[in-house]
Design a protein around this motif. Structure first.
Motif, short mmCIF file in Angstrom:
data_model
loop_
_atom_site.label_atom_id
_atom_site.label_comp_id
_atom_site.label_asym_id
_atom_site.label_seq_id
_atom_site.Cartn_x
_atom_site.Cartn_y
_atom_site.Cartn_z
N VAL A 174 0.84 -1.20 0.00
CA VAL A 174 0.00 0.00 0.00
C VAL A 174 0.88 1.25 0.00
CG1 VAL A 174 -1.74 1.28 1.31
CG2 VAL A 174 -1.79 -1.22 1.29
N TYR A 178 -0.83 -4.98 2.67
CA TYR A 178 -2.23 -5.28 2.90
C TYR A 178 -2.41 -6.78 3.13
CZ TYR A 178 -7.26 -5.37 2.50
OH TYR A 178 -8.59 -5.55 2.77
N ARG A 195 -7.25 2.45 22.50
CA ARG A 195 -7.26 3.52 21.49
C ARG A 195 -8.67 3.93 21.10
NH1 ARG A 195 -1.99 3.69 18.92
NH2 ARG A 195 -0.79 1.95 19.73
N PHE A 232 -10.83 -3.00 11.52
CA PHE A 232 -10.87 -2.32 10.22
C PHE A 232 -11.82 -3.01 9.25
CE2 PHE A 232 -9.22 -1.36 5.98
CZ PHE A 232 -8.99 0.00 6.05
N GLN A 272 -2.03 -4.37 14.76
CA GLN A 272 -1.93 -3.57 13.54
C GLN A 272 -2.95 -4.05 12.50
OE1 GLN A 272 2.10 -3.70 12.00
NE2 GLN A 272 2.99 -3.32 14.01
N THR A 327 -5.93 -1.91 11.05
CA THR A 327 -5.72 -1.31 9.72
C THR A 327 -5.70 -2.30 8.56
OG1 THR A 327 -3.30 -1.46 9.78
CG2 THR A 327 -4.28 0.48 10.82
N ILE A 343 1.88 1.02 14.93
CA ILE A 343 0.42 1.14 14.80
C ILE A 343 0.00 2.61 14.69
CG2 ILE A 343 -0.06 1.02 17.28
CD1 ILE A 343 -2.47 -0.82 16.39
N PHE A 393 1.71 4.80 13.12
CA PHE A 393 1.99 5.11 11.72
C PHE A 393 0.88 4.56 10.82
CE2 PHE A 393 3.67 3.93 7.59
CZ PHE A 393 4.20 5.13 7.16
N LEU A 394 0.53 3.28 11.06
CA LEU A 394 -0.48 2.64 10.19
C LEU A 394 -1.83 3.34 10.30
CD1 LEU A 394 0.39 -1.13 10.67
CD2 LEU A 394 0.51 0.16 8.54
N ILE A 395 -2.19 3.73 11.51
CA ILE A 395 -3.48 4.41 11.68
C ILE A 395 -3.47 5.73 10.90
CG2 ILE A 395 -4.94 5.58 13.40
CD1 ILE A 395 -4.30 3.17 15.28
N LYS A 422 -2.31 6.11 8.15
CA LYS A 422 -2.44 5.77 6.72
C LYS A 422 -3.80 5.14 6.39
CE LYS A 422 1.71 6.95 5.55
NZ LYS A 422 1.78 8.28 4.96
N ARG A 423 -4.73 5.21 7.31
CA ARG A 423 -5.99 4.48 7.11
C ARG A 423 -6.72 4.86 5.82
NH1 ARG A 423 -8.89 2.12 12.37
NH2 ARG A 423 -10.67 2.01 10.98
N GLU A 428 -5.44 5.88 3.00
CA GLU A 428 -4.71 5.29 1.89
C GLU A 428 -5.02 3.78 1.81
OE1 GLU A 428 -0.06 5.29 0.45
OE2 GLU A 428 -0.63 6.64 2.06
N ILE A 429 -5.12 3.15 2.98
CA ILE A 429 -5.41 1.71 3.03
C ILE A 429 -6.83 1.45 2.52
CG2 ILE A 429 -5.66 -0.30 4.54
CD1 ILE A 429 -3.50 1.10 6.39
N GLU A 430 -7.77 2.29 2.93
CA GLU A 430 -9.15 2.13 2.45
C GLU A 430 -9.23 2.25 0.93
OE1 GLU A 430 -11.51 4.94 4.68
OE2 GLU A 430 -11.24 3.76 6.52
N PHE A 442 -6.85 1.60 -1.15
CA PHE A 442 -6.23 0.40 -1.71
C PHE A 442 -7.21 -0.77 -1.67
CE2 PHE A 442 -3.96 -3.59 -1.36
CZ PHE A 442 -2.96 -3.49 -2.32
N GLU A 443 -7.87 -0.91 -0.54
CA GLU A 443 -8.80 -2.03 -0.36
C GLU A 443 -9.91 -2.00 -1.41
OE1 GLU A 443 -11.32 -2.28 3.30
OE2 GLU A 443 -10.19 -4.12 3.64
N ILE A 503 -9.06 -3.93 -4.77
CA ILE A 503 -8.73 -5.36 -4.84
C ILE A 503 -9.98 -6.22 -4.80
CG2 ILE A 503 -6.40 -5.19 -3.91
CD1 ILE A 503 -7.61 -6.04 -1.20
#
Lengths: 464, 196
Positions: A16, A27, A48, A53, A152, A156, B177, B179-181, B183-184, B186-188, B190-191, B194
């Motif tokens: 990603v 991903y 948190r 996700f 993680q 996400t 985590i 960092f990843l959060i 990027k949510r 961007e991840i959405e 991407f998802e 696919i």
């Protein structure tokens, strides 16, 4: 772009985001969770104040910590019960599908994924368990992660990973009688050591690998981690597609046709270059057994334990002390106390059939405690339908209920201190099957043979 | 995650190779549902005998030896992916583990918990073991900023590698985590592209 390995093709299409000189955001298509490595991850989400996700991509089961007797009753051990209940509560609260105790799909996480058709080619698959590499038998990237990484993925659907290097392990030729896939992987690990694959993702190939059934291939990929590899994979072929077709969560109709076309293209390009390659010949492989305290310490059943020099090799000296074995001696004829047939390595229906065929009409040795733990409720059901349970009972083997059991001894199924156990599991580490337990890893055939004779036996002498 | 900059400490030497995570924390102690308290059972079956009495031969039971650095033989942390191994080492009080080779999953787990895995050459590892054998009060300096480890008494040093990203995380106490959060979105996106 130049020629690519299968690993590169799948990995690259799942990235990603890339951090300069750092890891990549990868991903994840399927995420399996279980009771032992997930509670702290869910606690992190709660802290948190965030949810899962994508709940459709995580599947839970209870396996590591469950009893293998009387599963319909409340779990006796308070800590185990609390951990399993925590999984139930977390799955309920966060909306994750759970195949818990009592569910017809419950079982060892790496057994149920493939048998339900959840595991498919081309995917990225993770689980908080190092034997996640099992799923790679279907031509996907599957690897074990820690609990922070479980969090993680829950948060996400991604993990941060550095791309590993690639390794090809090619095994050609025809396996000799009495030699099965477990022997191939124990042989490979004995050749390249318990750390020889660290930093790599392995693709297994060659005619010996291609000739194996899906269940046998899973045994190979399962133990990739035992040479340190991040994971192992086998390119999908007709055997793979045939196995998946018709399973509960397999694609069907036009979706199947579309997926199949995609899966058929999943292979390493002919001129792709691996960072490292090994080639082995199937004819060189004997039934294998381990003598030490890591899976790399394995020998052919007729070979001798290595001689030791205590000053130059303190780790081997410590291993043989623990096992109470002499360097330079043979293992054949060594009296054993326990036989454990089970674990994510060897608890599938073919493993049970292999054992049943060998022990049918025979009796285990009186002094041996022989335990068989099916990998899942579905394996257990199939075994009963085929009458395997009767054959095993007739031979004095105890068929128990599904779970990880004595592979890691988190539940009551343990091998007592000082006792020798021939085990079809994946690790012979000190204390793995219980404090002071002495584990010898072998195939289901070699384990069953030892149960019958009561000592380490060359199974080939029992085959026609 | 706690921040890490620089550490000067004595070290505990465990020269065995291939120390697996089952030794670091045996499976029967993995039943807890929190991250705390695993240090009590760090190296449980080497540290205590069958009667739960401390084994005086084991390094952690020798009162004159201590420190916040664990120095271990090659291929440390192999086997099970249990993050409990990293938690146990950290909970016991170690901030750094030094070896000439780490298993992949253990290394990730350590970094995700502010426990710095320092990978050095086999030669420098032998020098550290030798220095500690001569004097168990030998101090080591682990300097993350300069990616350097030094044996204080002999002034011998070696550089170690760490990715700039992981270095930043450790220095700032920043989790993957987090960092990843970030990027949510961007991840959405991407998802949505696919089909699996």
């Amino acid at each position: 772009m130049g020629a690519k390995t299968l690993f590169d093709k799948i990995w690259d299409t799942h990235v990603v985001h890339s951090i300069k000189d750092g890891p990549q955001v990868v991903y994840i298509d399927r995420h399996f969770i279980h009771e032992v490595t997930s509670p702290q991850a869910f606690a992190g989400l709660k802290k948190r104040g965030i949810g899962v996700f994508n709940t459709s991509k995580t599947i839970a089961t209870a396996d590591h910590n469950v009893p293998t007797k009387d599963q319909h009753l409340p779990i006796k051990d308070a800590l185990s019960r609390h951990q399993v209940n925590t999984l139930i509560n977390n799955c309920d609260e966060f909306g994750v599908e759970l195949y818990g105790l009592g569910h017809p799909y419950q079982g060892i996480v790496h057994v149920i994924g493939p048998e339900l058709g959840i595991t498919q080619p081309g995917m990225t698959i993770v689980c908080g368990d190092s034997h996640t590499s099992t799923h790679g038998a279907f031509g996907n990237i599957a690897f074990g992660i820690g609990t922070s990484e479980v969090e993680q993925v829950l948060a996400t659907q991604c993990v941060l990973q550095r791309k590993p290097k690639t390794m090809k392990i090619q095994v050609d030729g025809k396996l000799k009688q009495g030699v099965v896939s477990k022997d191939i992987i124990l042989y490979v690990i004995s050749q390249i050591s318990t750390s020889g694959g660290t930093g790599y993702f392995v693709e297994f190939c060659g005619s010996a690998i291609e000739s194996l059934s899906m269940e046998a291939r899973m045994t190979i990929c399962n133990m990739s981690i035992e040479m340190g590899a991040r994971g192992g994979m086998i390119a999908p072929d007709e055997t793979t597609f045939e196995y998946i077709k018709g399973r509960e969560f397999a694609p069907n109709g036009t979706d199947w046709d579309k997926k199949l076309a995609h899966w058929k293209a999943l292979k390493t390009d002919e001129d792709a270059v691996f960072d490292t390659e090994y080639h082995f010949n199937a004819v060189d492989i004997e039934p294998m057994i381990t003598y030490g305290t890591n899976p790399g310490m394995g020998i052919g059943i007729t070979e001798s334990v290595p001689a030791i020099n205590p000053t130059s090799d303190p780790s081997l000296t410590k291993a043989l002390d623990y096992m109470d074995l002499q360097g330079g001696g043979q293992l054949l004829g060594k009296k054993i106390d326990y036989v454990f047939i089970g674990s994510c390595t060897n608890s599938r229906i073919e493993d049970l059939r292999m054992v049943a065929d060998l022990v049918k009409g025979k009796q285990k040795a009186d002094h041996v405690n022989a335990m068989i733990i099916p990998g899942s409720k579905q394996v257990e059901k199939q075994a009963m339908e085929e009458g395997i349970d009767q054959i095993l009972a007739g031979a004095g083997f105890e068929l128990r209920q599904p779970g990880c059991s004595a592979c890691l001894g988190m539940n009551e199924d343990k091998v007592p201190t000082g006792k020798y156990c021939v085990s079809t599991s994946n690790r012979n580490f000190e204390g793995r099957q219980g404090p002071g337990a002495r584990t010898m890893l072998a195939s289901p055939l070699t384990a069953a043979a030892a149960a019958i004779t009561g000592h380490i036996t060359d199974v080939r002498k029992m085959l026609n | 995650m706690e921040k890490f900059k620089k550490l000067i400490s004595t070290a505990v030497a465990l020269s065995l190779q291939d120390v697996d995570t089952d030794q670091i924390i045996p499976a029967r102690f993995l039943k807890a549902t929190t991250r705390e308290g695993f240090g009590d059972n760090l190296f449980r079956d080497w540290r205590y005998n069958a009667n739960d009495e401390p084994n005086s031969d084991f390094i952690l039971n020798q009162s004159e030896v201590g420190g916040e650095i664990l120095v271990a033989g090659k291929n440390f942390g192999c086997g099970s992916s249990r993050e409990h191994a990293a938690w146990a080492i950290y909970d016991y009080g170690f901030k750094v583990v030094i070896s000439s080779f780490f298993a992949d999953i253990f290394k990730n787990n350590a970094l995700n918990n502010g426990l710095l895995p320092v990978q050095i050459s086999d030669e420098f590892l032998l020098k550290i073991f030798a220095a500690i054998e001569v004097d168990n009060k030998t101090q080591l300096e682990v300097d993350l900023e300069n990616e350097q480890i030094t044996i204080i008494q002999t002034r011998e040093s070696e550089n170690f590698d760490i990715s700039p990203y992981k270095k930043y995380c450790l220095q700032e106490g920043y989790d993957d985590i987090d960092f990843l959060i970030s990027k949510r979105e961007e991840i959405e996106a991407f998802e949505n592209t696919i089909s699996i």
